[in-house]
Every structure is written in structure tokens, then in C-alpha cells.
Write an enzyme that holds these catalytic residues in place. Structure first.
Site, PDB file in Angstrom:
ATOM      1  N   SER A   1       0.845  -1.201   0.000  1.00 25.06           N
ATOM      2  CA  SER A   1       0.000   0.000   0.000  1.00 25.06           C
ATOM      3  C   SER A   1       0.877   1.245   0.000  1.00 25.06           C
ATOM      4  CB  SER A   1      -0.869   0.015   1.268  1.00 25.06           C
ATOM      5  OG  SER A   1      -1.377   1.308   1.498  1.00 25.06           O
TER       6      SER A   1
ATOM      7  N   TYR B   1      -1.984  -0.910  10.089  1.00 23.64           N
ATOM      8  CA  TYR B   1      -2.135  -1.424   8.713  1.00 23.64           C
ATOM      9  C   TYR B   1      -0.852  -1.168   7.928  1.00 23.64           C
ATOM     10  CZ  TYR B   1      -3.783  -1.373   3.839  1.00 23.64           C
ATOM     11  OH  TYR B   1      -3.916  -1.571   2.482  1.00 23.64           O
TER      12      TYR B   1
HETATM   13  P1  NAP Z   1     -11.243  -5.746  -0.502  1.00 25.22           P
HETATM   14  O1  NAP Z   1     -12.136  -5.303  -1.592  1.00 25.22           O
HETATM   15  O2  NAP Z   1     -11.430  -5.194   0.863  1.00 25.22           O
HETATM   16  O3  NAP Z   1     -11.266  -7.342  -0.437  1.00 25.22           O
HETATM   17  C1  NAP Z   1     -10.515  -7.993   0.518  1.00 25.22           C
HETATM   18  C2  NAP Z   1     -10.350  -9.432   0.131  1.00 25.22           C
HETATM   19  O4  NAP Z   1      -9.581 -10.088   1.134  1.00 25.22           O
HETATM   20  C3  NAP Z   1     -11.656 -10.180   0.015  1.00 25.22           C
HETATM   21  O5  NAP Z   1     -11.558 -11.164  -0.987  1.00 25.22           O
HETATM   22  C4  NAP Z   1     -11.797 -10.825   1.384  1.00 25.22           C
HETATM   23  O6  NAP Z   1     -12.559 -12.033   1.365  1.00 25.22           O
HETATM   24  C5  NAP Z   1     -10.354 -11.126   1.726  1.00 25.22           C
HETATM   25  N1  NAP Z   1     -10.159 -11.113   3.169  1.00 25.22           N
HETATM   26  C6  NAP Z   1     -10.454 -10.099   4.025  1.00 25.22           C
HETATM   27  N2  NAP Z   1     -10.202 -10.483   5.286  1.00 25.22           N
HETATM   28  C7  NAP Z   1      -9.769 -11.758   5.227  1.00 25.22           C
HETATM   29  C8  NAP Z   1      -9.384 -12.713   6.204  1.00 25.22           C
HETATM   30  N3  NAP Z   1      -9.417 -12.443   7.512  1.00 25.22           N
HETATM   31  N4  NAP Z   1      -9.009 -13.931   5.793  1.00 25.22           N
HETATM   32  C9  NAP Z   1      -8.985 -14.243   4.469  1.00 25.22           C
HETATM   33  N5  NAP Z   1      -9.339 -13.385   3.500  1.00 25.22           N
HETATM   34  C10 NAP Z   1      -9.726 -12.164   3.876  1.00 25.22           C
HETATM   35  O7  NAP Z   1      -9.707  -5.504  -0.895  1.00 25.22           O
HETATM   36  P2  NAP Z   1      -9.062  -4.386  -1.859  1.00 25.22           P
HETATM   37  O8  NAP Z   1      -9.431  -3.035  -1.369  1.00 25.22           O
HETATM   38  O9  NAP Z   1      -9.308  -4.753  -3.265  1.00 25.22           O
HETATM   39  O10 NAP Z   1      -7.519  -4.585  -1.500  1.00 25.22           O
HETATM   40  C11 NAP Z   1      -6.741  -5.620  -2.077  1.00 25.22           C
HETATM   41  C12 NAP Z   1      -5.305  -5.416  -1.637  1.00 25.22           C
HETATM   42  O11 NAP Z   1      -4.851  -4.125  -2.036  1.00 25.22           O
HETATM   43  C13 NAP Z   1      -5.100  -5.483  -0.117  1.00 25.22           C
HETATM   44  O12 NAP Z   1      -3.861  -6.061   0.152  1.00 25.22           O
HETATM   45  C14 NAP Z   1      -5.100  -4.026   0.294  1.00 25.22           C
HETATM   46  O13 NAP Z   1      -4.383  -3.805   1.487  1.00 25.22           O
HETATM   47  C15 NAP Z   1      -4.386  -3.403  -0.895  1.00 25.22           C
HETATM   48  N6  NAP Z   1      -4.675  -1.978  -1.083  1.00 25.22           N
HETATM   49  C16 NAP Z   1      -5.933  -1.557  -1.375  1.00 25.22           C
HETATM   50  C17 NAP Z   1      -6.179  -0.204  -1.563  1.00 25.22           C
HETATM   51  C18 NAP Z   1      -7.551   0.333  -1.913  1.00 25.22           C
HETATM   52  O14 NAP Z   1      -7.713   1.560  -1.942  1.00 25.22           O
HETATM   53  N7  NAP Z   1      -8.521  -0.504  -2.201  1.00 25.22           N
HETATM   54  C19 NAP Z   1      -5.128   0.721  -1.415  1.00 25.22           C
HETATM   55  C20 NAP Z   1      -3.855   0.253  -1.124  1.00 25.22           C
HETATM   56  C21 NAP Z   1      -3.645  -1.112  -0.957  1.00 25.22           C
HETATM   57  P3  NAP Z   1     -14.179 -12.003   1.634  1.00 25.22           P
HETATM   58  O15 NAP Z   1     -14.789 -11.340   0.422  1.00 25.22           O
HETATM   59  O16 NAP Z   1     -14.578 -13.405   1.763  1.00 25.22           O
HETATM   60  O17 NAP Z   1     -14.390 -11.203   2.873  1.00 25.22           O
END
Ligand code: NAP
Length: 255
Positions: free
Chosen positions: A149, A162
Site C-alpha cells: 500500500s 495497517y
Molecule cells: P477488498 O475489496 O477489501 O477485499 C478484501 C479481500 O480479502 C476479500 O476477498 C476478502 O474475502 C479477503 N479477506 C479479508 N479479510 C480476510 C481474512 N481475515 N481472511 C482471508 N481473507 C480475507 O480488498 P481491496 O481493497 O481490493 O484490497 C486488495 C489489496 O490491495 C489489499 O492487500 C489491500 O491492502 C491493498 N490496497 C488496497 C487499496 C484500496 O484503496 N482498495 C489501497 C492500497 C492497498 P471475503 O470477500 O470473503 O471477505
């Protein structure tokens, strides 16, 4: 021509958001994808259906990553799914994408030990042990891609813990890149900025407007824009890149 034809991949947390786009992107290039989820079985099934609708192949695997005991089960299901579809258990591409955050953030003074432990369990410990367990399945020339991130570069006190977990996953890339180089396995980090993962917060116009200002392009990133970078790292074209962090923030760190 498909660039990942005959390859297999596991994308953790690919029921939605960046993970879903990554699973879809890898499948579009011909990879068979294991779509991991924790609780949202229906969303994982939707990712599988999306991939199949576009002519790709995928299957869902479940594991709650805050519980270390779930990882052996995850691999039993992964290996069974791979074996059924390919006759082998080879895993060419591992994407450690699943992560949790403290929704809305929490002042560092108020973070509980339980919250701290949960974030580290899911975001740092699980990727380490998933990678460790996957090593026996990943062939020479394989790919490991860890999702970090931009908060490892920009201070945001409510997201201290985080960001600490994301610092940890970047170390996983650095040290495993050296460790696995003799086998031609590359290990890299992709660093997303603010990316619309479909959650409610991205539907609030004032919040969207505020978040849009962070990127040099003055808009919020789309999951596919991060996923495309992950897919590139998975291809043969990225064979000379290892131990690197690729910025996929839309210029959010340009200052
Ligand atoms: P998201 O939409 O919040 O989805 C999270 C995913 O992780 C879902 O598939 C969820 O499964 C799974 N997950 C959550 N908690 C879990 C647990 N305890 N055990 C196993 N699986 C779990 O994620 P996102 O925003 O696309 O982010 C994806 C990656 O990018 C992450 O590493 C995040 O830190 C990083 N990131 C995101 C952003 C952003 O702005 N979105 C920015 C910087 C970095 P379920 O659907 O079954 O709950």
C-alpha cells in the site's frame, strides 16, 4: 496470444476488489485461477463465473487467514482443485492480496492488542506461511507477487498498524527475492494507491472528490489498473524484475 496459457495461479482475497480484477486478468491471459475468499462465498462464485463467462477457468477456495490452522486446509483444497483440472499440483503464480484494514482508521492510542494481532495475522503472518507452504508447489521460474500500500510511503496515523503490516509484506518480497533467485522465481511487490474496491465509501460523492485529489491524475484508481501491473509481473516479460516494488498509485506519491 495468451501470455499465461498452461499456468496456474492462487490469488488470495479475490472474491472482490483488486483481487477479483487480478484473478480475472490472470485468467484472461490463460491461467487457471484459484479464487480465494474468507466469508463471501457468493462473491467468490461471482468471480469464478465472471472468469468462466469470458472463456477462462477458475475455482474457489476458502480460508480465514487470521487462523493459522486454515492454511493447511486452504492448500488441501487448492491441491485437490489443481489436480482435478490439470492432473498436477503445480502452482506457477502466487498473489498475496488478501488484507484487512481498520475500517475508517483508529487513532494509534486506541488500537487494541486484538486489533493489532488480527491485522498482523491476516496481512503479514498469513502471506509468509502461505508463501512457505506454496514453495513446494511453485516450479522454477514461478512468480510471487505481494500487494502492499502507498501508506508505507505516506504517513496516515489512523492506519499506523495497517501500514506496519504492509511494511512487513514488502520485507517478504525483498528477502524471498534473494532466497528464490537461484530457482528463477521472481518475488515482487505492487503498491496500490486509493482504488475503488466497490465498498460503500467509494459511493459518497464528497469522499470520492477528496480521494480523487490524491492521485496526480485527480481520480480514483480502478482495480483493473492495479491488476494489470500484477498480471505483467506474472508474465515472462517481467522475468528480469525481482525484489522490486512497482508503484500502481496513479502518481499519488509524486508530491
Ligand atoms: P477488498 O475489496 O477489501 O477485499 C478484501 C479481500 O480479502 C476479500 O476477498 C476478502 O474475502 C479477503 N479477506 C479479508 N479479510 C480476510 C481474512 N481475515 N481472511 C482471508 N481473507 C480475507 O480488498 P481491496 O481493497 O481490493 O484490497 C486488495 C489489496 O490491495 C489489499 O492487500 C489491500 O491492502 C491493498 N490496497 C488496497 C487499496 C484500496 O484503496 N482498495 C489501497 C492500497 C492497498 P471475503 O470477500 O470473503 O471477505
Amino acid at each position: 496470444m495468451e501470455k499465461l496459457s498452461g499456468k496456474t495461479a492462487l490469488v488470495t482475497g479475490s472474491s472482490r476488489g483488486i483481487g477479483r480484477a487480478t484473478a480475472a486478468g490472470l485468467a484472461r491471459e490463460g491461467a487457471l485461477v484459484a479464487v480465494h475468499y474468507a466469508h463471501n462465498k457468493q462473491a467468490a462464485q461471482e468471480t469464478v463465473e465472471l472468469i468462466e463467462k469470458n472463456g477462462g477457468s477458475a475455482f474457489a477456495v476458502q480460508a480465514e487467514l487470521s487462523v493459522p490452522e486454515d492454511i493447511p486446509q486452504l492448500f488441501r483444497d487448492l491441491e485437490a482443485g489443481l489436480k482435478e483440472r490439470t492432473g498436477q499440483t503445480t502452482l506457477d503464480i502466487l498473489v498475496n492480496n488478501a488484507a484487512e484494514t481498520l475500517l475508517g482508521g483508529t487513532a494509534p492510542e486506541e488500537v487494541s492488542a486484538e486489533q493489532f494481532d488480527k491485522l498482523f495475522a491476516v496481512n503479514a503472518k498469513a502471506p509468509f506461511f502461505i508463501t512457505q507452504r506454496a514453495l513446494g508447489l511453485i516450479p522454477d521460474g514461478g512468480r510471487i507477487i505481494n500487494i502492499s500500500s502507498a501508506l508505507t510511503r505516506v504517513a496516515s496515523p489512523p492506519q499506523t498498524v495497517y501500514a506496519m503490516t504492509k511494511g512487513a509484506i514488502e520485507q517478504l518480497s525483498l528477502h524471498f527475492a534473494r532466497h528464490l533467485a537461484p530457482r528463477g522465481i521472481t518475488v515482487n511487490t505492487v503498491v496500490p494507491g486509493i482504488t475503488d474496491n466497490g465498498s460503500e465509501i467509494f459511493k459518497i460523492p464528497e469522499v470520492r472528490e477528496q480521494m480523487s485529489q490524491v492521485s496526480a491524475f485527480k481520480r480514483i484508481g480502478e482495480p483493473e489498473e492495479v491488476a494489470d501491473v500484477v498480471v505483467f509481473l506474472a508474465t515472462d516479460e517481467a522475468r528480469w524484475i525481482t525484489g522490486a516494488s512497482l508503484d500502481a498509485t496513479g502518481g499519488s506519491l509524486l508530491g
